[in-house]
Design a protein around this motif. Structure first.
Motif, PDB file in Angstrom:
ATOM      1  N   VAL A   1     -76.957 -30.533  24.222  1.00 38.82           N
ATOM      2  CA  VAL A   1     -75.813 -29.685  23.857  1.00 38.82           C
ATOM      3  C   VAL A   1     -76.150 -28.924  22.581  1.00 38.82           C
ATOM      4  O   VAL A   1     -76.818 -29.461  21.688  1.00 38.82           O
ATOM      5  N   VAL A   2     -75.676 -27.691  22.481  1.00 42.59           N
ATOM      6  CA  VAL A   2     -75.844 -26.899  21.266  1.00 42.59           C
ATOM      7  C   VAL A   2     -74.475 -26.690  20.621  1.00 42.59           C
ATOM      8  O   VAL A   2     -73.515 -26.278  21.287  1.00 42.59           O
ATOM      9  N   SER A   3     -74.388 -27.001  19.323  1.00 43.66           N
ATOM     10  CA  SER A   3     -73.165 -26.800  18.555  1.00 43.66           C
ATOM     11  C   SER A   3     -73.365 -25.599  17.644  1.00 43.66           C
ATOM     12  O   SER A   3     -74.162 -25.645  16.712  1.00 43.66           O
ATOM     13  N   LEU A   4     -72.641 -24.534  17.912  1.00 42.90           N
ATOM     14  CA  LEU A   4     -72.715 -23.317  17.104  1.00 42.90           C
ATOM     15  C   LEU A   4     -71.534 -23.286  16.140  1.00 42.90           C
ATOM     16  O   LEU A   4     -70.374 -23.309  16.563  1.00 42.90           O
ATOM     17  N   GLN A   5     -71.824 -23.262  14.856  1.00 44.02           N
ATOM     18  CA  GLN A   5     -70.788 -23.136  13.837  1.00 44.02           C
ATOM     19  C   GLN A   5     -70.666 -21.651  13.508  1.00 44.02           C
ATOM     20  O   GLN A   5     -71.552 -21.065  12.904  1.00 44.02           O
ATOM     21  N   HIS A   6     -69.556 -21.057  13.930  1.00 40.67           N
ATOM     22  CA  HIS A   6     -69.456 -19.602  13.850  1.00 40.67           C
ATOM     23  C   HIS A   6     -68.549 -19.120  12.731  1.00 40.67           C
ATOM     24  O   HIS A   6     -67.384 -19.483  12.637  1.00 40.67           O
ATOM     25  N   GLU A   7     -69.125 -18.298  11.879  1.00 45.04           N
ATOM     26  CA  GLU A   7     -68.411 -17.515  10.875  1.00 45.04           C
ATOM     27  C   GLU A   7     -69.135 -16.186  10.824  1.00 45.04           C
ATOM     28  O   GLU A   7     -70.374 -16.152  10.713  1.00 45.04           O
ATOM     29  N   PHE A   8     -68.428 -15.078  10.939  1.00 48.38           N
ATOM     30  CA  PHE A   8     -69.061 -13.771  11.104  1.00 48.38           C
ATOM     31  C   PHE A   8     -70.127 -13.487  10.058  1.00 48.38           C
ATOM     32  O   PHE A   8     -71.195 -12.959  10.364  1.00 48.38           O
ATOM     33  N   GLY A   9     -69.874 -13.856   8.799  1.00 42.03           N
ATOM     34  CA  GLY A   9     -70.750 -13.457   7.712  1.00 42.03           C
ATOM     35  C   GLY A   9     -72.070 -14.187   7.617  1.00 42.03           C
ATOM     36  O   GLY A   9     -72.956 -13.752   6.875  1.00 42.03           O
ATOM     37  N   ILE A  10     -72.247 -15.303   8.348  1.00 41.63           N
ATOM     38  CA  ILE A  10     -73.494 -16.049   8.184  1.00 41.63           C
ATOM     39  C   ILE A  10     -74.600 -15.575   9.123  1.00 41.63           C
ATOM     40  O   ILE A  10     -75.742 -16.020   9.002  1.00 41.63           O
ATOM     41  N   PHE A  11     -74.261 -14.656  10.039  1.00 39.92           N
ATOM     42  CA  PHE A  11     -75.266 -14.129  10.965  1.00 39.92           C
ATOM     43  C   PHE A  11     -75.565 -12.668  10.655  1.00 39.92           C
ATOM     44  O   PHE A  11     -74.751 -11.973  10.051  1.00 39.92           O
ATOM     45  N   GLY A  12     -76.732 -12.192  11.086  1.00 42.36           N
ATOM     46  CA  GLY A  12     -77.145 -10.826  10.809  1.00 42.36           C
ATOM     47  C   GLY A  12     -76.460  -9.813  11.707  1.00 42.36           C
ATOM     48  O   GLY A  12     -75.868 -10.151  12.730  1.00 42.36           O
ATOM     49  N   GLY A  13     -76.570  -8.546  11.302  1.00 42.22           N
ATOM     50  CA  GLY A  13     -75.991  -7.462  12.089  1.00 42.22           C
ATOM     51  C   GLY A  13     -74.536  -7.215  11.763  1.00 42.22           C
ATOM     52  O   GLY A  13     -73.885  -7.997  11.073  1.00 42.22           O
ATOM     53  N   ASP A  14     -74.020  -6.107  12.276  1.00 40.70           N
ATOM     54  CA  ASP A  14     -72.629  -5.733  12.054  1.00 40.70           C
ATOM     55  C   ASP A  14     -71.715  -6.791  12.662  1.00 40.70           C
ATOM     56  O   ASP A  14     -71.813  -7.101  13.852  1.00 40.70           O
ATOM     57  N   ALA A  15     -70.836  -7.370  11.848  1.00 39.98           N
ATOM     58  CA  ALA A  15     -69.927  -8.448  12.274  1.00 39.98           C
ATOM     59  C   ALA A  15     -70.693  -9.653  12.818  1.00 39.98           C
ATOM     60  O   ALA A  15     -70.183 -10.405  13.650  1.00 39.98           O
ATOM     61  N   GLY A  16     -71.929  -9.830  12.338  1.00 39.99           N
ATOM     62  CA  GLY A  16     -72.729 -10.973  12.767  1.00 39.99           C
ATOM     63  C   GLY A  16     -73.163 -10.910  14.218  1.00 39.99           C
ATOM     64  O   GLY A  16     -73.396 -11.939  14.864  1.00 39.99           O
ATOM     65  N   GLN A  17     -73.353  -9.683  14.736  1.00 40.75           N
ATOM     66  CA  GLN A  17     -73.600  -9.514  16.167  1.00 40.75           C
ATOM     67  C   GLN A  17     -74.962 -10.042  16.627  1.00 40.75           C
ATOM     68  O   GLN A  17     -75.160 -10.253  17.824  1.00 40.75           O
ATOM     69  N   TYR A  18     -75.893 -10.315  15.706  1.00 43.93           N
ATOM     70  CA  TYR A  18     -77.202 -10.815  16.136  1.00 43.93           C
ATOM     71  C   TYR A  18     -77.097 -12.159  16.854  1.00 43.93           C
ATOM     72  O   TYR A  18     -77.952 -12.501  17.670  1.00 43.93           O
ATOM     73  N   ILE A  19     -76.051 -12.919  16.572  1.00 45.35           N
ATOM     74  CA  ILE A  19     -75.914 -14.214  17.239  1.00 45.35           C
ATOM     75  C   ILE A  19     -75.718 -14.038  18.742  1.00 45.35           C
ATOM     76  O   ILE A  19     -75.968 -14.964  19.522  1.00 45.35           O
ATOM     77  N   LEU A  20     -75.296 -12.845  19.165  1.00 46.48           N
ATOM     78  CA  LEU A  20     -75.142 -12.601  20.599  1.00 46.48           C
ATOM     79  C   LEU A  20     -76.485 -12.648  21.320  1.00 46.48           C
ATOM     80  O   LEU A  20     -76.553 -13.013  22.500  1.00 46.48           O
ATOM     81  N   GLU A  21     -77.567 -12.287  20.613  1.00 43.39           N
ATOM     82  CA  GLU A  21     -78.903 -12.386  21.211  1.00 43.39           C
ATOM     83  C   GLU A  21     -79.218 -13.835  21.556  1.00 43.39           C
ATOM     84  O   GLU A  21     -79.928 -14.121  22.530  1.00 43.39           O
ATOM     85  N   PHE A  22     -78.665 -14.753  20.774  1.00 44.48           N
ATOM     86  CA  PHE A  22     -78.866 -16.186  21.002  1.00 44.48           C
ATOM     87  C   PHE A  22     -78.002 -16.691  22.150  1.00 44.48           C
ATOM     88  O   PHE A  22     -78.496 -17.293  23.110  1.00 44.48           O
ATOM     89  N   VAL A  23     -76.700 -16.431  22.085  1.00 37.75           N
ATOM     90  CA  VAL A  23     -75.798 -17.018  23.093  1.00 37.75           C
ATOM     91  C   VAL A  23     -76.024 -16.424  24.477  1.00 37.75           C
ATOM     92  O   VAL A  23     -75.810 -17.106  25.492  1.00 37.75           O
ATOM     93  N   ARG A  24     -76.476 -15.183  24.556  1.00 36.13           N
ATOM     94  CA  ARG A  24     -76.696 -14.564  25.861  1.00 36.13           C
ATOM     95  C   ARG A  24     -77.914 -15.128  26.580  1.00 36.13           C
ATOM     96  O   ARG A  24     -77.995 -15.082  27.810  1.00 36.13           O
TER      97      ARG A  24
END
Length: 400
Positions: A83-106
Motif C-alpha cells: 500500500v502507498v500512503s500519500l500525504q497531500h498538501e499542495f505546497g510540498i510538491f513541485g509544479g503549479d498547485a503541486g501538479q507534479y504529484i499527478l505524474e506519480f499517481v497516474r
C-alpha cells in the motif's frame, strides 16, 4: 498478515507539519500492525534540505524534478510494497498547485491511500483539477474533518464510502507532570496563554497582543507565550517583518513582562512540555476556511482549555462547545473570554476535563490503529489479486 506501507511525504529532519505528522503516523502504524517489515518513506526533498540518516529514508523525489515522480511510481510498482500512503498538501510538491504529484499517481499501480491535509469548501483552479485527479485515482481518502467529506463529495462527486475520517493524531498527555513542568519553566505563579507554530500573518497573533492590556487589568499575572520560528516561505519573502511588527505592539503597549517570544523550532518533547504547562491555548486565526490545524489538535489532545476563532477545523473539533469561539479581531470579546477563564480556576478545570474527553479519541496510538485498519484491508485485497503480486525484493533492502 504482514504488509508494507510506503509513505510519500516530507519527513524529519525537515521542519514541516506534514513531516512531523508522517513521522508519528509511520511509528504508530508500525506498532499497530505488529509487522516485522520496515515501512519505507519516499521523501519529497528540496535542494537545501538536510539529508536523512536512516536507511529507510533513502528513497527521494526532488520536489521540482518532474521526472522523479514518474520514476518513483515505476520503482514502487516493481517493489513488494502493499500500500502507498500519500500525504497531500499542495505546497510540498513541485509544479503549479503541486501538479507534479499527478505524474506519480497516474502511473502508480499499487493501492493508494491519500490523506488530504487541505480540502477547500469551494475549490478553484488550478487546485481543483489537481485534487480531483488525485481523489479519483486514490483507492481510499483520509480526512481529518467531517466537513471535508461533504466537500469532496459535492465538489468531485467522490462516493462517501471511499472517504474515511481519522482525527489528527496527538501525543498522549501527561497531566500528572504538569506542575513539575510549570515549575521548571518558572510559570508556577503565572496564568499562561500560549500559541505555537510557524509565524505568519495568517495566525492573528496581533489580536491577542492588542487584547492583552485589558486582560492584564483583570489578571495581573498573565503571560502570553508565542512559540515558533517565522515560516521559511514567509522569511524568504519578507524576512522578519511580521515578528518585528509583533514586537512593536509589545513595546507600544508596555507588555514586556507579559509576553515571551521563543524564536526556535522545538523538539516534540519540549513542545509537549510547554503545551501541557500552559493554562489556556489560543488560535486567533482570521481565516475561517482552515480545514485542519495540528496546533489546535495538539492542544486539545493534551487536555488544554482553548479559545479560538470559529474556523472550519475548530467548528468540527469543538462541536457542542461553541462558547469557546471568539470572532476574529473582536478585541472586546477576546478580552472578556480570556479574563473570565484565566480568573476562574474551577472554570478552567472544567474545560480541561472536557478537552481530555475529546482528546482521548485523538492520540497517535489510536490514529495508528485506525490507519492500520484501512491499510490492512487494501493489503489483503492486493494479496488475493494475482494481478497485484510482485516478485521484487523488499523495498527496504534496495535503497538505491
Amino acid at each position: 498478515m504482514s504488509y508494507q506501507v510506503a509513505y510519500v511525504s516530507t519527513y524529519p529532519p525537515k521542519k514541516c507539519g506534514i513531516a512531523t505528522y508522517t513521522y508519528h503516523l509511520r511509528q504508530n502504524v508500525q506498532k499497530a500492525k505488529w509487522g516485522s517489515l520496515a515501512d519505507p518513506v519516499v521523501i519529497i526533498k528540496e535542494k537545501n534540505d538536510e539529508n536523512p540518516r536512516d536507511s529507510f529514508l533513502k528513497w527521494t523525489i526532488n520536489k521540482n524534478r518532474r521526472e522523479d515522480y514518474k520514476k518513483m511510481a515505476e520503482k514502487l510498482n516493481k517493489s513488494s510494497v502493499s500500500v502507498v500512503s500519500l500525504q497531500h498538501e499542495f505546497g510540498i510538491f513541485g509544479g503549479d498547485a503541486g501538479q507534479y504529484i499527478l505524474e506519480f499517481v497516474r502511473r502508480l499501480k499499487k493501492p493508494l491511500v491519500t490523506t488530504f491535509h487541505t480540502v477547500f469548501r469551494t475549490p478553484a483552479e488550478p487546485y481543483a483539477s489537481v485534487q480531483r485527479d488525485i481523489a479519483e485515482r486514490s483507492d481510499r481518502l483520509i480526512v481529518m474533518n467531517h466537513k471535508a467529506i461533504d466537500d469532496l463529495t459535492r465538489s468531485f462527486h467522490i462516493p462517501k464510502n471511499k472517504i474515511t475520517f481519522i482525527p489528527h493524531g496527538t501525543p498522549v498527555p501527561d497531566l500528572k507532570g504538569r506542575e513539575a513542568f510549570r515549575a521548571s519553566l518558572g510559570w508556577t505563579d503565572r496564568k499562561v496563554v500560549m500559541t505555537f507554530g510557524f509565524l505568519s500573518r495568517n495566525k492573528g497573533i496581533e489580536t491577542i497582543l492588542q487584547t492583552l492590556p485589558r486582560v492584564v487589568e483583570k489578571v495581573p499575572g498573565v503571560l502570553y507565550v508565542i512559540v515558533g520560528q517565522t515560516h521559511p516561505n514567509v522569511k524568504r519573502q519578507e524576512g522578519e517583518s511580521y515578528r518585528e511588527y509583533l514586537k512593536a505592539i509589545i513595546s507600544k503597549n508596555g507588555l514586556q513582562d507579559h509576553v515571551l517570544m521563543i524564536d526556535r523550532f522545538m523538539s516534540e518533547h519540549d513542545l509537549v512540555k510547554y503545551i501541557t504547562a500552559c493554562d489556556l491555548y489560543v488560535t486567533p486565526y482570521p481565516g475561517l476556511e482552515q480545514i485542519t490545524s495540528g496546533t489546535l489538535a495538539y492542544a486539545i489532545g493534551l487536555g488544554r482549555p482553548v479559545l479560538t476563532t470559529p474556523y472550519r477545523y475548530a467548528q468540527d473539533l469543538l462541536k457542542g462547545s461553541e462558547e469557546l469561539f471568539v470572532p476574529s479581531g473582536d478585541l472586546a470579546a477576546w478580552a472578556l473570554k480570556m479574563s473570565a477563564l484565566l480568573a476562574d480556576s474551577s472554570l478552567l478545570n472544567s474545560y480541561q476535563k472536557k478537552m481530555e474527553r475529546i482528546g482521548m479519541l485523538m492520540s497517535w496510538p489510536q490514529a495508528g490503529k485506525n490507519y492500520n485498519r484501512v491499510f490492512s484491508q487494501l493489503a489483503q485485497n492486493t494479496a488475493t489479486d494475482p494481478a497485484q503480486s510482485s516478485e521484487a525484493d523488499y523495498i527496504a533492502a534496495d535503497p538505491s
